[in-house]
Write a protein that holds these residues in place. Structure first.
Motif, short mmCIF file in Angstrom:
data_model
loop_
_atom_site.label_atom_id
_atom_site.label_comp_id
_atom_site.label_asym_id
_atom_site.label_seq_id
_atom_site.Cartn_x
_atom_site.Cartn_y
_atom_site.Cartn_z
N THR A 199 0.83 -1.20 0.00
CA THR A 199 0.00 0.00 0.00
C THR A 199 0.86 1.26 0.00
O THR A 199 0.64 2.19 -0.79
CB THR A 199 -0.94 0.00 1.21
OG1 THR A 199 -1.81 -1.13 1.13
CG2 THR A 199 -1.76 1.27 1.27
N ALA A 200 1.87 1.31 0.88
CA ALA A 200 2.74 2.48 0.94
C ALA A 200 3.50 2.67 -0.37
O ALA A 200 3.73 3.80 -0.81
CB ALA A 200 3.71 2.34 2.11
N LEU A 201 3.88 1.56 -1.01
CA LEU A 201 4.60 1.64 -2.28
C LEU A 201 3.72 2.26 -3.37
O LEU A 201 4.15 3.16 -4.11
CB LEU A 201 5.05 0.24 -2.71
CG LEU A 201 5.74 0.12 -4.07
CD1 LEU A 201 7.02 0.95 -4.10
CD2 LEU A 201 6.05 -1.35 -4.38
N ILE A 202 2.47 1.81 -3.47
CA ILE A 202 1.56 2.36 -4.48
C ILE A 202 1.27 3.83 -4.19
O ILE A 202 1.23 4.66 -5.11
CB ILE A 202 0.26 1.54 -4.52
CG1 ILE A 202 0.56 0.11 -5.03
CG2 ILE A 202 -0.79 2.20 -5.40
CD1 ILE A 202 -0.64 -0.81 -5.00
N LEU A 203 1.09 4.18 -2.93
CA LEU A 203 0.87 5.57 -2.57
C LEU A 203 2.06 6.45 -2.97
O LEU A 203 1.89 7.59 -3.42
CB LEU A 203 0.61 5.70 -1.07
CG LEU A 203 -0.74 5.17 -0.57
CD1 LEU A 203 -0.78 5.21 0.96
CD2 LEU A 203 -1.89 5.97 -1.13
N ASP A 204 3.26 5.92 -2.81
CA ASP A 204 4.45 6.68 -3.19
C ASP A 204 4.50 6.91 -4.69
O ASP A 204 4.84 8.00 -5.16
CB ASP A 204 5.70 5.91 -2.73
CG ASP A 204 6.98 6.68 -3.03
OD1 ASP A 204 7.32 7.59 -2.26
OD2 ASP A 204 7.65 6.36 -4.04
N ILE A 205 4.12 5.90 -5.48
CA ILE A 205 4.09 6.05 -6.93
C ILE A 205 3.06 7.09 -7.33
O ILE A 205 3.30 7.95 -8.19
CB ILE A 205 3.80 4.70 -7.60
CG1 ILE A 205 4.93 3.71 -7.32
CG2 ILE A 205 3.61 4.86 -9.10
CD1 ILE A 205 4.64 2.30 -7.76
N PHE A 206 1.89 7.04 -6.72
CA PHE A 206 0.84 8.01 -7.02
C PHE A 206 1.34 9.43 -6.70
O PHE A 206 1.07 10.38 -7.43
CB PHE A 206 -0.42 7.71 -6.22
CG PHE A 206 -1.38 6.80 -6.93
CD1 PHE A 206 -2.68 7.20 -7.19
CD2 PHE A 206 -1.00 5.54 -7.35
CE1 PHE A 206 -3.56 6.37 -7.86
CE2 PHE A 206 -1.86 4.69 -8.00
CZ PHE A 206 -3.15 5.11 -8.26
N ALA A 207 2.04 9.58 -5.57
CA ALA A 207 2.54 10.90 -5.19
C ALA A 207 3.54 11.44 -6.21
O ALA A 207 3.59 12.64 -6.48
CB ALA A 207 3.18 10.84 -3.80
N GLN A 208 4.35 10.56 -6.81
CA GLN A 208 5.32 10.99 -7.81
C GLN A 208 4.65 11.41 -9.11
O GLN A 208 5.13 12.30 -9.81
CB GLN A 208 6.30 9.85 -8.11
CG GLN A 208 7.23 9.49 -6.96
CD GLN A 208 8.18 8.37 -7.35
OE1 GLN A 208 8.75 8.37 -8.44
NE2 GLN A 208 8.36 7.40 -6.47
N HIS A 209 3.51 10.79 -9.47
CA HIS A 209 2.92 10.99 -10.78
C HIS A 209 1.77 11.99 -10.79
O HIS A 209 1.31 12.37 -11.88
CB HIS A 209 2.42 9.64 -11.34
CG HIS A 209 3.54 8.74 -11.74
ND1 HIS A 209 3.33 7.50 -12.33
CD2 HIS A 209 4.88 8.88 -11.65
CE1 HIS A 209 4.49 6.93 -12.57
NE2 HIS A 209 5.45 7.74 -12.17
N ALA A 210 1.26 12.38 -9.63
CA ALA A 210 0.14 13.34 -9.61
C ALA A 210 0.60 14.68 -10.16
O ALA A 210 1.65 15.19 -9.77
CB ALA A 210 -0.41 13.48 -8.20
N ARG A 211 -0.20 15.27 -11.04
CA ARG A 211 0.16 16.54 -11.65
C ARG A 211 -0.88 17.63 -11.38
O ARG A 211 -0.52 18.77 -11.08
CB ARG A 211 0.33 16.37 -13.17
CG ARG A 211 1.51 15.49 -13.56
CD ARG A 211 2.83 16.15 -13.23
NE ARG A 211 3.97 15.30 -13.60
CZ ARG A 211 4.55 14.46 -12.78
NH1 ARG A 211 4.11 14.33 -11.53
NH2 ARG A 211 5.58 13.73 -13.18
N SER A 212 -2.14 17.33 -11.50
CA SER A 212 -3.18 18.35 -11.32
C SER A 212 -3.40 18.63 -9.84
O SER A 212 -2.99 17.85 -8.96
CB SER A 212 -4.49 17.89 -11.96
OG SER A 212 -5.05 16.82 -11.22
N LYS A 213 -4.06 19.74 -9.56
CA LYS A 213 -4.36 20.11 -8.18
C LYS A 213 -5.24 19.06 -7.53
O LYS A 213 -5.03 18.67 -6.36
CB LYS A 213 -5.05 21.47 -8.15
CG LYS A 213 -5.38 21.97 -6.76
CD LYS A 213 -6.03 23.35 -6.80
CE LYS A 213 -6.37 23.84 -5.40
NZ LYS A 213 -7.04 25.16 -5.43
N GLU A 214 -6.24 18.58 -8.28
CA GLU A 214 -7.14 17.57 -7.72
C GLU A 214 -6.41 16.25 -7.49
O GLU A 214 -6.58 15.60 -6.45
CB GLU A 214 -8.32 17.34 -8.66
CG GLU A 214 -9.35 16.37 -8.11
CD GLU A 214 -10.58 16.25 -8.99
OE1 GLU A 214 -11.58 15.67 -8.55
OE2 GLU A 214 -10.55 16.76 -10.13
#
Length: 481
Positions: A157-172
């Protein structure tokens, strides 16, 4: 990374019975259950120092571990291979991976105390600084396993969350990922000794009064309070963004524009298909979770009917609950669609598991269960003939395409044309030449069956929706043939 380990001793207790394939659930001996299996082909460590030398210093060096509780060994290895791809996407070097056969993960140290010590030996031998577990660990399991292996322990779970944090671009997207991280972090805050004490006095301190009070609000308590405040703020911000998204969606619904949504496993090629079908110019990358922010583009059927095509965040096995909740406003695009294009990687080692994982997530989205689904097997050019034959028998009405080569995209467009809802009101109207806007609306939102230019205007025979039929009412008359 698809190789299977070979037992050096085929007569050992770890070998399957004669005439059998991989071990079935419940069909294993005590030694087999206790063994740590090395999974071959997982290492991504750079051997040539000339290959981006600095990566050896910057990237985390990880060892993967998993507990195999159900299914076959092949399924367990596929899951760990996927974990390796996730670790690489997060920027890590995978050194090794092991699997243990157990009825269920150990409540204390996930692998069991003895096998956790063996894992520690592997970590020391490989020079790893992180262990990644193929599952979501309880806070106590994380602490106790770290205490044994003496390096940082991260769960899936923490690994996937870290990937999402790296790839998020928009404010939402950034707000949604941060909300999921805060919800994951809250029960995992740590504190020991006096850092856990609270400010007390009088009777609450057994009558000790002054001098019997604790040190006041501790760091862990302040962290918990700040996280709760941040979660509340993020929920408000996302709710406001959802309102803006709902307005845009309602505008499309008012115009009766059909909606098609691309849903599927991460890295199945949804963004590539979107680019092929609409020339959207969306980022395409051979990486897990390259797309987090939804993209909506206009497209047309072969007969000129307008519809929207939306790209969504990819799914994965055991997608964290926090992410599903945080991205709920984005995933509502799926529930409001007229058609779901379920994109599957035909070249994957286990495409059936991809289909099951996506359908599990879609089932939790309000309204999505009733939306028609069309399976689209992408990357068919990279799949073996045997796999294609198996998939055709599994899903007879599926469409096999290749976004890379463009193969069968015409067939996919025809399927979209056929499965999209059609206007159900048939009208014949004579539109004056001064009302070219109505003719344009007819072509965009209706299905024009016949057009003829006359002295009095444009004579059209078409199928339209209720709103457009009402707008055209003044131009229908008994004199219109």
């Amino acid at each position: 990374m698809t190789g299977r380990p070979v037992d050096p001793d085929p007569t050992s207790a770890a070998a399957p019975p004669a005439g059998r394939g991989a071990w079935d659930e419940g069909d294993y001996h005590l030694d087999e259950r206790a063994a740590l299996r090395r999974v071959a082909g997982l290492s991504t460590e750079l051997e040539d120092v000339t290959e981006v030398e600095y990566r050896q210093l910057r990237l985390e060096r990880v060892v993967l571990c998993g507990v195999w509780t159900t299914g076959t060994l092949v399924e367990a290895e596929n899951s760990l291979n996927e974990l390796a791809r996730l670790a690489e996407t997060a920027g890590s070097v995978v050194l090794d991976g092991v699997i243990q056969r157990r009825d269920k993960p150990d409540a204390a140290t996930y692998l069991g105390s003895g096998k956790a010590k063996e894992l520690r030996d592997i970590v020391v031998a490989e020079g790893a600084d992180t262990v990644i577990c193929d599952g979501e660990l309880a806070p106590g399991q994380l602490r106790q396993l770290e205490g044994v292996v003496k390096v940082k322990v991260v769960d899936r779970t923490a690994l996937i969350l870290d990937i999402f944090a790296q790839h998020a671009r928009s404010k939402e997207g950034k707000a949604q990922v941060e909300l999921a991280q805060m919800q994951y972090m809250l029960p995992r805050l740590r504190g020991w000794g006096e850092s856990l004490s609270r400010q007390v006095g009088g009777r609450a301190a057994n009558g000790v009064g002054i001098g019997g009070r604790g040190p006041g609000e501790t760091k862990i308590e302040m962290d918990r309070r700040r996280i709760n405040s941040r979660i509340s703020r993020l929920n408000r911000d996302i709710a406001e963004m959802k309102t803006a998204r709902d307005v845009k969606r309602s505008q499309r619904a008012t115009r009766h524009v059909p909606s098609v949504v691309l849903a599927g496993y991460t890295n199945a090629g949804k963004s590539s298909l979107l680019n092929r079908l609409t020339d959207a110019g969306v980022l395409v990358e051979n990486a897990l979770f390259a797309t987090l922010d939804p993209t909506v583009r206009r497209a047309e059927t072969g007969d000129g009917r307008e519809y929207t095509l939306a790209d969504t965040v990819g799914f994965v096995r055991h997608l964290p609950t926090q992410l599903v909740e945080a991205f709920r406003s984005t995933l509502e695009e799926v529930g409001d669609a007229d058609l779901i294009l379920h994109v599957v990687d035909a070249a994957d080692a286990d495409p059936e598991a991809q289909i099951r994982a996506v359908r599990e997530v879609v089932a939790d989205i309000p309204g999505a269960a009733t939306v028609p689904e069309q399976i689209v097997f992408n990357k068919s050019d990279a799949a073996t003939p045997e796999m294609l034959l198996r998939l055709r028998s599994l899903v007879p009405d599926a469409v096999f395409v290749s976004a890379r080569t463009g193969a069968n995209l015409a067939e996919l467009r025809e399927v979209i044309d056929t499965r999209l809802p059609r206007p159900d009101i048939e009208v014949t109207v004579l539109v004056p030449y001064t009302r070219g806007d109505l003719v344009a609306r007819l072509h965009e939102r209706g299905e024009v069956l016949h057009t003829e230019h006359t002295a009095g205007g444009t004579l059209l025979h078409a199928r339209v929706g209720a709103a457009l039929a009402e707008a055209l009412r003044p131009f229908t008359s008994a004199g219109v043939p």
